[in-house]
Design a protein around this motif. Sequence first.
Motif, PDB file in Angstrom:
ATOM      1  N   ILE A  48       0.839  -1.203   0.000  1.00  0.00           N
ATOM      2  CA  ILE A  48       0.000   0.000   0.000  1.00  0.00           C
ATOM      3  C   ILE A  48       0.870   1.247   0.000  1.00  0.00           C
ATOM      4  O   ILE A  48       0.536   2.269  -0.632  1.00  0.00           O
ATOM      5  N   GLU A  49       2.002   1.178   0.700  1.00  0.00           N
ATOM      6  CA  GLU A  49       2.921   2.309   0.705  1.00  0.00           C
ATOM      7  C   GLU A  49       3.444   2.598  -0.699  1.00  0.00           C
ATOM      8  O   GLU A  49       3.531   3.765  -1.123  1.00  0.00           O
ATOM      9  N   GLU A  50       3.774   1.575  -1.434  1.00  0.00           N
ATOM     10  CA  GLU A  50       4.235   1.765  -2.808  1.00  0.00           C
ATOM     11  C   GLU A  50       3.106   2.293  -3.695  1.00  0.00           C
ATOM     12  O   GLU A  50       3.333   3.144  -4.560  1.00  0.00           O
TER      13      GLU A  50
ATOM     14  N   VAL B  27      -6.733  -1.629  -7.182  1.00  0.00           N
ATOM     15  CA  VAL B  27      -5.456  -2.261  -6.832  1.00  0.00           C
ATOM     16  C   VAL B  27      -5.363  -2.474  -5.327  1.00  0.00           C
ATOM     17  O   VAL B  27      -4.945  -3.535  -4.844  1.00  0.00           O
ATOM     18  N   LEU B  28      -5.782  -1.471  -4.557  1.00  0.00           N
ATOM     19  CA  LEU B  28      -5.738  -1.589  -3.095  1.00  0.00           C
ATOM     20  C   LEU B  28      -6.627  -2.737  -2.614  1.00  0.00           C
ATOM     21  O   LEU B  28      -6.244  -3.516  -1.730  1.00  0.00           O
ATOM     22  N   ASN B  29      -7.794  -2.851  -3.171  1.00  0.00           N
ATOM     23  CA  ASN B  29      -8.706  -3.926  -2.779  1.00  0.00           C
ATOM     24  C   ASN B  29      -8.141  -5.299  -3.139  1.00  0.00           C
ATOM     25  O   ASN B  29      -8.250  -6.259  -2.364  1.00  0.00           O
ATOM     26  N   ALA B  30      -7.534  -5.392  -4.311  1.00  0.00           N
ATOM     27  CA  ALA B  30      -6.949  -6.669  -4.725  1.00  0.00           C
ATOM     28  C   ALA B  30      -5.775  -7.057  -3.831  1.00  0.00           C
ATOM     29  O   ALA B  30      -5.597  -8.231  -3.477  1.00  0.00           O
ATOM     30  N   GLN B  31      -4.956  -6.074  -3.465  1.00  0.00           N
ATOM     31  CA  GLN B  31      -3.847  -6.356  -2.550  1.00  0.00           C
ATOM     32  C   GLN B  31      -4.351  -6.819  -1.193  1.00  0.00           C
ATOM     33  O   GLN B  31      -3.865  -7.814  -0.630  1.00  0.00           O
ATOM     34  N   THR B  32      -5.334  -6.112  -0.656  1.00  0.00           N
ATOM     35  CA  THR B  32      -5.880  -6.476   0.649  1.00  0.00           C
ATOM     36  C   THR B  32      -6.498  -7.867   0.614  1.00  0.00           C
ATOM     37  O   THR B  32      -6.337  -8.657   1.554  1.00  0.00           O
ATOM     38  N   GLN B  33      -7.177  -8.191  -0.457  1.00  0.00           N
ATOM     39  CA  GLN B  33      -7.790  -9.510  -0.578  1.00  0.00           C
ATOM     40  C   GLN B  33      -6.731 -10.614  -0.590  1.00  0.00           C
ATOM     41  O   GLN B  33      -6.891 -11.654   0.062  1.00  0.00           O
ATOM     42  N   LEU B  34      -5.627 -10.391  -1.303  1.00  0.00           N
ATOM     43  CA  LEU B  34      -4.575 -11.403  -1.365  1.00  0.00           C
ATOM     44  C   LEU B  34      -3.934 -11.614   0.004  1.00  0.00           C
ATOM     45  O   LEU B  34      -3.779 -12.763   0.460  1.00  0.00           O
TER      46      LEU B  34
END
Length: 483
Positions: A201-203, A434-441
């Motif tokens: 998320i920082e990136e 993108v944020l939602n996909a990262q959090t889901q993974l």
Amino acid sequence: MAERIPLAPSTDASRDAPRASRLAASGPDAPAWAATLSALWGRASRRLVGGLAAGCVLLWTAGHAQAQTLMEVYEAARSYDATYLAARAQAESVRFATEQAYALRRPSVGLSAAVTRSELDPPVGSDRTTTNRQVGVSAAQPIFNRANSVRIEQAERSLEIAKADLQAAEQDLIVRVAQAYFNVLAAQDALGTARANKKAIEEQLASAKRNFEVGTATITDTREAQARYDLAVAQEIAAENQLRTAQVALDQLVGRTGVIPRPLTAPVTLPPIHPESVDVWVSRAETSPTVRRAQLGLEIASLETERARAGHLPTVDLVGDVGRSRQTSDPPSMTQPSGTYGSATVGVQLKMPLFAGFSVQNRIRETLLLEEKARNDLAAARRGTDQATRQAFLALQSGLAQVRALEAAEASSRLALEATLTGYRVGVRVNLDVLNAQTQLFTTQRDLARARYDALLGRLRLEQAAGQLDPADLQQINALLAP
């Protein structure tokens, strides 16, 4: 439309600049000094980050080398845990109580001694004093005493109950050790995923700020990423606290500090349920400590009824005594001469109760009702063990299925993230996607790790519910850990 910048930028300045560029995202015109500060920050922090990374690697290597296996932690807890040690002391004390009961059928020997002095009052003729000194040994050997025989049988059943209680305490210790061990591993995995999520998320936040600086994105993307980043920081703090709490619980259980558990060997392959039939597990539960304890309790209650009926029966003992006495008179008397005398007797003593105020009859009625209570306790223990075994079997079956589902979900979430990143680069996906996909993974990875540990614990709980859990089962799980 300009092409969007990828999630993982290749320049050091873009990787380390979110703190400096946060100021530049407050307006449509990005100040030049913010970009310069970002570049300077990237070059200055490059060596620091490299040094910290090397230090972390060294610390992880040293900690991994000192990591303890599940069996090592169990052996340490077995010699430290107060609950288990108390149960073991209780079981050992019952052994001596049984030896006390065995004394009821063994001979008893006693030594007696007495000194008596008598004076004749009023004196007849002259004052007369007589002194008598006696010493003797008496012995008794029970020949028939049904009540004592029943008490011995009850003591033997109590010893078996103590063994069952100790076995249950050992099984409980195995489960508690495994749970504390896997809680630390799960907390470590949760912290790792929380940090990875925060890093991603920082990136993404840095990417959103750069896009806003060049005018290819709105302030909304930056604020969404900033909000998600702040939430990730809070989640990381909670994960760190959870790890500390789990570590304290494990250290308290084994009496050591800084216990480091070994992770599961990758790739993780959980063994299937064997046997696969729940009825087989239920049949095994008949020998569980809970059922065996209730069965022994019924036997003790039946013996108590027999002991109460023995109140109508006679008792027969073989008795004997050997004694010696010395009598002196002052002044000497012809009727009571001074001298030393010896005696020896042996015989059979019979005692037959005739009437005790109806206490024996009422005692029999009481024990019959207590026997009925013990019989119902046994039925309840069997039903409870049957239910617990079936529930543990279904929980393990569901846990293994959940692991398989989460493994598939992890692969799907990874593909979904890659597709979302591709769409983000070409402009068909926004930053929030993108944020939602990262959090889901990362959430799926955390849940998968927890599900694997729960499945291993579920296997131990199934063995415990069926009464078959022993250190060999713990050794099988220990083989799944990294060497």
